[in-house]
Design an enzyme around this catalytic site. Structure first.
Site, PDB file in Angstrom:
ATOM      1  N   ASP A 145       0.723  -1.154   0.076  1.00  0.00           N
ATOM      2  CA  ASP A 145       0.092  -0.166  -0.065  1.00  0.00           C
ATOM      3  C   ASP A 145       0.844   1.315   0.162  1.00  0.00           C
ATOM      4  OD1 ASP A 145      -2.413  -0.940   0.329  1.00  0.00           O
ATOM      5  OD2 ASP A 145      -2.890  -0.009   2.145  1.00  0.00           O
ATOM      6  N   CYS A 207     -15.891 -15.250 -11.409  1.00  0.00           N
ATOM      7  CA  CYS A 207     -17.239 -14.926 -10.985  1.00  0.00           C
ATOM      8  C   CYS A 207     -18.290 -15.655 -11.560  1.00  0.00           C
ATOM      9  CB  CYS A 207     -17.434 -13.403 -10.888  1.00  0.00           C
ATOM     10  SG  CYS A 207     -16.193 -12.471  -9.765  1.00  0.00           S
ATOM     11  N   CYS A 233     -18.269   4.393  -1.768  1.00  0.00           N
ATOM     12  CA  CYS A 233     -17.774   3.161  -1.211  1.00  0.00           C
ATOM     13  C   CYS A 233     -17.521   3.383   0.548  1.00  0.00           C
ATOM     14  CB  CYS A 233     -16.404   2.628  -1.498  1.00  0.00           C
ATOM     15  SG  CYS A 233     -15.787   1.471  -0.621  1.00  0.00           S
ATOM     16  N   CYS A 260     -15.591  -1.355   5.289  1.00  0.00           N
ATOM     17  CA  CYS A 260     -16.606  -2.263   5.101  1.00  0.00           C
ATOM     18  C   CYS A 260     -16.078  -3.672   4.443  1.00  0.00           C
ATOM     19  CB  CYS A 260     -17.474  -1.369   4.006  1.00  0.00           C
ATOM     20  SG  CYS A 260     -19.031  -2.348   3.600  1.00  0.00           S
ATOM     21  N   CYS A 267     -19.339 -13.062  -0.683  1.00  0.00           N
ATOM     22  CA  CYS A 267     -18.744 -13.526  -1.833  1.00  0.00           C
ATOM     23  C   CYS A 267     -18.731 -15.264  -1.627  1.00  0.00           C
ATOM     24  CB  CYS A 267     -17.499 -13.090  -2.032  1.00  0.00           C
ATOM     25  SG  CYS A 267     -16.678 -14.086  -3.228  1.00  0.00           S
TER      26      CYS A 267
END
Ligand code: B12
Length: 368
Positions: A145, A207, A233, A260, A267
């Site tokens: 990051d 997916c 978001c 969140c 999923c």
């Protein structure tokens, strides 16, 4: 023991070096590892770079201005490390499975995203990543990051998994509760791979026809599959946004206090393949660490806040950000029990907090 993700051909001349790096990575506590060649001289080393540019052009990065600074570096690691030849990508699980949903979704509590239940992952992963870089030998650059790197795109290229419609990197048998880290090294430690995206990009994605993450997002933050508008978001609104939370978003944010997990919790890969992380520092010390009571948070002064969240990602949002978010969650709780603490916050020295406390008071009173 966790097995490394490795699609390596162990007969190649690079295999001994690769095997040694994998062994060292396991020793250092990484769960996944993969290797991707850095081939392009221009901004085409990262296959998803055009998608990133398009995302920026639409303004979906909101106020995260650092993402738009020198974007070409995210497309070409050689602008960062000219001799870069391989991206080593690692993953560390934060799948801690520890707190019942009844507690997490209790509206009198502020819910913290799972990735932030324990120690700050930068502190845990960065030193290990540097050690792995040193082990490889030559000059290296390590990022968690922390630099101009499209980490998910590199993880996809290194074979760690696929980018799902929720934009997360999903491992086919471990789900997506992983932190990623990338090391660029000057060594060529990869098997020659075809460097093109198949015509049907969907071939890469696992997916199928599932759209649960897209339809479950409480704020409808997905513009389309694979494209997240950060402006909407909850993770962005509660962590990255420094100022006022837009009024129209507040009622949609439920009891989220920091980050969140909805698009991952829902999923099927996460649900089916959940495996407890071996990294104990990512586990919460108690349930209040994962979902503190709103009445407690609303009364925290700065020293209490700092002591409570020392060495955790929540410090990033500072007390003013967390109390701002707690006011929104209290407004959504709608219970008069929060009124005294919210009234008290009207005298707080942070103007940002006043405004959100006022909103919450009005919302609770309107529901009474
Ligand atoms: C900015 C940022 C955010 C922003 C924006 C997120 C976003 N989706 O862009 C906000 C604050 C919202 C955020 C939230 C979260 N983040 Co964040 N974030 C980042 C950061 C710093 C940069 C991401 C970035 O470049 N975004 C720009 C977009 C365009 O790129 P992208 O997310 O990689 O999206 C790719 C896909 O969309 C794909 N794509 C585009 N079109 C298509 C089409 C097809 C067919 C396919 C298959 C793919 C595809 O290409 C894009 C470019 O790579 C990275 C660290 C890093 N340096 O990479 C962490 C990172 C992505 N975040 C991470 C985490 C853990 C989170 C949260 C889960 C935290 C939380 N619980 O609240 C949420 C998840 C929300 C979500 N669904 O993304 C992890 C993700 C690990 C993983 N397994 O995927 C990272 C890698 C940090 C880390 N070192 O571990 N984050």
């Amino acid at each position: 023991m966790n097995l490394p993700m490795l699609a390596a051909d162990t007969t190649t001349p690079k295999s001994t070096l690769k095997a040694n790096i994998i062994a060292r990575a396991l020793e250092l506590g990484f769960d996944l590892i993969g290797f991707a060649p850095i081939l392009g001289e221009k901004e085409d080393a990262v296959l998803r770079y055009p998608a990133f540019l398009k995302w920026l052009a639409q303004g979906y990065h909101a106020e995260m201005g650092y993402l738009a600074r020198e974007p070409s570096k995210r497309g070409n690691p050689r602008l960062v490390l000219p001799q870069a030849q391989t991206a080593i990508v690692v993953g560390v699980s934060y799948d801690t499975l520890a707190v019942p949903m009844t507690i997490l979704t209790d509206p009198s509590r502020g819910r913290i995203a799972r990735y932030a239940w324990g120690a700050d992952y930068h502190d845990v992963i960065t030193p290990r990543l540097r050690k792995l870089g040193e082990f490889v030998g030559r000059e290296s650059r390590a990022y968690v990051d922390t630099g101009p790197v499209l980490e998910r795109a590199w993880a996809e290229q290194a074979g760690l998994g696929f980018v799902g419609k929720n934009t997360c990197l999903i491992h086919r048998t471990r789900g997506s509760y992983f932190f990623l880290g990338v090391i660029f090294v000057g060594e060529a430690i990869y098997d020659p791979l075809p460097l093109t995206i198949p015509k049907s990009q969907k071939a890469l994605c696992g997916c199928g026809g599932c759209t649960r993450c897209l339809t479950s997002c409480p704020t409808q933050a997905f513009v389309s599959p694979y494209v997240l508008n950060a402006n909407r978001c909850i993770s962005y609104l509660t962590i990255e946004l420094k100022g006022t939370i837009p009024h129209e978003m507040r009622p949609l944010m439920g009891n989220w206090l920091f980050g969140c997990d909805v698009c991952q919790d829902i999923c099927p890969y996460v649900r089916r393949y959940s495996t407890p992380s071996a990294e104990k520092s990512f586990y919460p010390v108690d349930v209040d660490r994962a979902a503190p009571k709103l009445l407690d948070i609303l009364s925290w002064d700065r020293p209490t806040f700092n002591a409570r969240f020392k060495n955790t990602p929540l410090l990033r949002a500072k007390r003013r950000g967390i109390l701002r978010n707690a006011c929104v969650a209290a407004g959504n709780w709608g219970h008069p029990a929060a009124l005294p603490a919210l009234m008290q916050l009207l005298n707080d020295d942070e103007v940002l907090i006043h405004e959100h406390a006022q909103w919450a008071i009005e919302r609770i009173k309107s529901q009474e």
